[in-house]
Design a protein around this motif. Structure first.
Motif, mmCIF file in Angstrom:
data_model
loop_
_atom_site.group_PDB
_atom_site.id
_atom_site.type_symbol
_atom_site.label_atom_id
_atom_site.label_comp_id
_atom_site.label_asym_id
_atom_site.label_seq_id
_atom_site.Cartn_x
_atom_site.Cartn_y
_atom_site.Cartn_z
ATOM 1 N N ARG A 187 -71.617 -50.506 34.920
ATOM 2 C CA ARG A 187 -70.724 -49.544 35.567
ATOM 3 C C ARG A 187 -70.885 -48.160 34.957
ATOM 4 O O ARG A 187 -70.897 -47.151 35.655
ATOM 5 C CB ARG A 187 -69.271 -50.006 35.445
ATOM 6 N N GLY A 188 -70.995 -48.130 33.612
ATOM 7 C CA GLY A 188 -71.208 -46.853 32.949
ATOM 8 C C GLY A 188 -72.500 -46.197 33.397
ATOM 9 O O GLY A 188 -72.556 -44.985 33.620
ATOM 10 N N PHE A 189 -73.550 -47.003 33.543
ATOM 11 C CA PHE A 189 -74.838 -46.483 34.000
ATOM 12 C C PHE A 189 -74.730 -45.950 35.427
ATOM 13 O O PHE A 189 -75.260 -44.875 35.745
ATOM 14 C CB PHE A 189 -75.898 -47.586 33.924
ATOM 15 N N ILE A 190 -74.040 -46.681 36.299
ATOM 16 C CA ILE A 190 -73.897 -46.245 37.687
ATOM 17 C C ILE A 190 -73.092 -44.950 37.770
ATOM 18 O O ILE A 190 -73.398 -44.058 38.576
ATOM 19 C CB ILE A 190 -73.268 -47.358 38.540
ATOM 20 N N LEU A 191 -72.049 -44.825 36.936
ATOM 21 C CA LEU A 191 -71.301 -43.569 36.881
ATOM 22 C C LEU A 191 -72.240 -42.397 36.600
ATOM 23 O O LEU A 191 -72.209 -41.365 37.278
ATOM 24 C CB LEU A 191 -70.242 -43.641 35.781
ATOM 25 N N PHE A 192 -73.078 -42.559 35.591
ATOM 26 C CA PHE A 192 -73.995 -41.501 35.183
ATOM 27 C C PHE A 192 -75.033 -41.224 36.267
ATOM 28 O O PHE A 192 -75.300 -40.064 36.617
ATOM 29 C CB PHE A 192 -74.676 -41.922 33.880
#
Length: 403
Positions: free
Chosen positions: A382-387
């Motif tokens: 999820r953190g990667f997708i946010l970025f």
């Protein structure tokens, strides 16, 4: 005419000399391989950039280039907070970097490393954090925002001269907690933090009311009664939890408690992702104190007289200047047309989502996209997708579950 041709030739020769010298400077910083590192296809560089010759201040950086098509990817500067904590310890080794550290000191790949979509510089800032150093001992006791910002600017200017291929890339400054400015406004952050503690059943009604009664969140100094109420909450009511990820296990070998005041000036780091070994910080301190690791990283070349640590208690205790609120800075940046991305983890009690929401609500911004749920398996993803979506300028996935 002959003189003009001679001068022109000299200028060309001088320029070519500079161009051919620059790759050599880069190569001196190239990391061939870290101890116990799995094979990778991306390039890594690390080393020092002197930011103040008079005081002998030099900042340590670690560049992990993008895993593919690095020449076309943006450049991201990653900073950690504290103030006084290492971006190598947290950002690189626990959160968004390409490697994680096993208990036995070996490295393994982070499937959702942010260098899949960008070139990332992890900067240990200010001097005194991690491998970054100063030859003037008094610098460690009078650090603050203004000097840290000045040194960081000097770093970027001089680093770009060493890596000129990045001068005209899209460039982003990113970080967390104090460095990422999720610590936004002392008053709203203070109210928001205590509200989070109470609403997540970390403290009793009695202590919640005592803190609200005795703590003046607009004041830079706290009263004895305020300190007593906060200390009681932390030492008697929180229990044995990881304050940065309240629903995940704690590291049994770590007894550290962060020094948090209602103003949050001494908050360490905010967002952490679940799915990590809670003892990773201990593994990092063992790994980055290894002489073999330091040699591979071109680090500690001056023989720093203290161990590498994830956070510097000296800097945290002696921070001299900081703004009570950065909301006015946000307003200036927004007026200048810059995109700003602020996100908060909902299980972090140190720089909690309630504090972020209280603070940002006072910017009175117009909502362009209504609230909606989105899904992705696992928080690191999820953190990667946010970025990834922020870089692309797209919206986050819609409410259908992303499998």
């Amino acid at each position: 005419m002959a003189l003009q041709r001679a001068l022109f030739f000299c200028l060309i020769f001088s320029s070519l000399t500079d161009i051919f010298a620059l790759p050599k400077e880069q190569e001196l910083d190239r990391i061939l391989a870290l101890p116990e590192q799995p094979p990778v296809k991306f390039s890594q560089f690390s080393g020092y950039v002197t930011v103040d010759e008079e005081h002998g201040r030099a900042l340590f950086y670690w560049l992990t280039e993008a895993t593919d098509n690095a020449d076309a990817k943006p450049l991201v500067l990653w900073l950690n907070g504290g103030p006084g904590c290492s971006s190598v310890a947290y950002g690189a080794s626990e959160e968004i970097g390409p490697f994680r550290i096993h208990k036995n000191g070996s490295l393994y790949l982070n499937k959702y490393s942010w260098n899949r979509v960008a070139n990332i510089i992890f900067l240990e800032s200010p001097a005194g954090v991690g491998y970054s150093y100063t030859n003037t001992s008094s610098d460690l006791k009078d650090s603050g925002d203004k000097r840290t910002a000045k040194d960081a600017l000097n770093f970027l200017i001089r680093w770009m001269s060493r890596f000129p291929q990045y001068k005209y890339r899209d460039f982003y400054i990113s970080g967390e907690s104090y460095a990422g400015n999720a610590v936004t406004d002392n008053y709203y952050d203070g109210i928001g933090t205590v509200t989070y503690w109470w609403s997540h059943a970390m403290i009793s009604d009695k202590t919640y009311k005592s803190i609200l009664k005795n703590c003046n969140f607009r004041s830079e100094k706290t009263s004895d009664k305020c300190d007593e109420a906060v200390d009681y909450a932390m030492n008697h009511e929180f229990g044995d939890i990881d304050q940065y990820s309240i629903y995940t296990p704690t590291c049994a070998s770590s007894k550290k408690r962060p020094n948090i005041s209602p103003s949050l000036k001494n908050s360490l780091i905010g967002l952490r992702f679940s799915g990590y070994d809670p003892c990773t910080e201990t593994y990092a301190e063992n790994y980055y104190n290894s002489p073999h690791v330091q040699k591979a990283l071109h680090a500690n070349i001056t023989g720093i007289p203290y161990k590498w640590t994830a956070c510097s208690d000296v800097l945290i205790r002696n921070w001299k200047d900081s703004d009570n609120s950065i909301l006015p800075i946000y307003k200036k940046l927004i007026a200048g047309g810059l995109r700003i991305w602020v996100f908060s983890g909902d299980t972090d009690s140190v720089v909690p989502v309630t504090a972020t929401r209280f603070s940002l609500s006072h910017l009175n911004l117009k909502i362009k996209k209504s609230w909606y749920p989105w899904y992705s398996a696992g928080q690191p993803r999820r953190g990667f997708i946010l970025f990834q979506t922020f870089l692309s300028g797209r919206n986050l996935p819609n409410s259908s579950r992303d499998k």
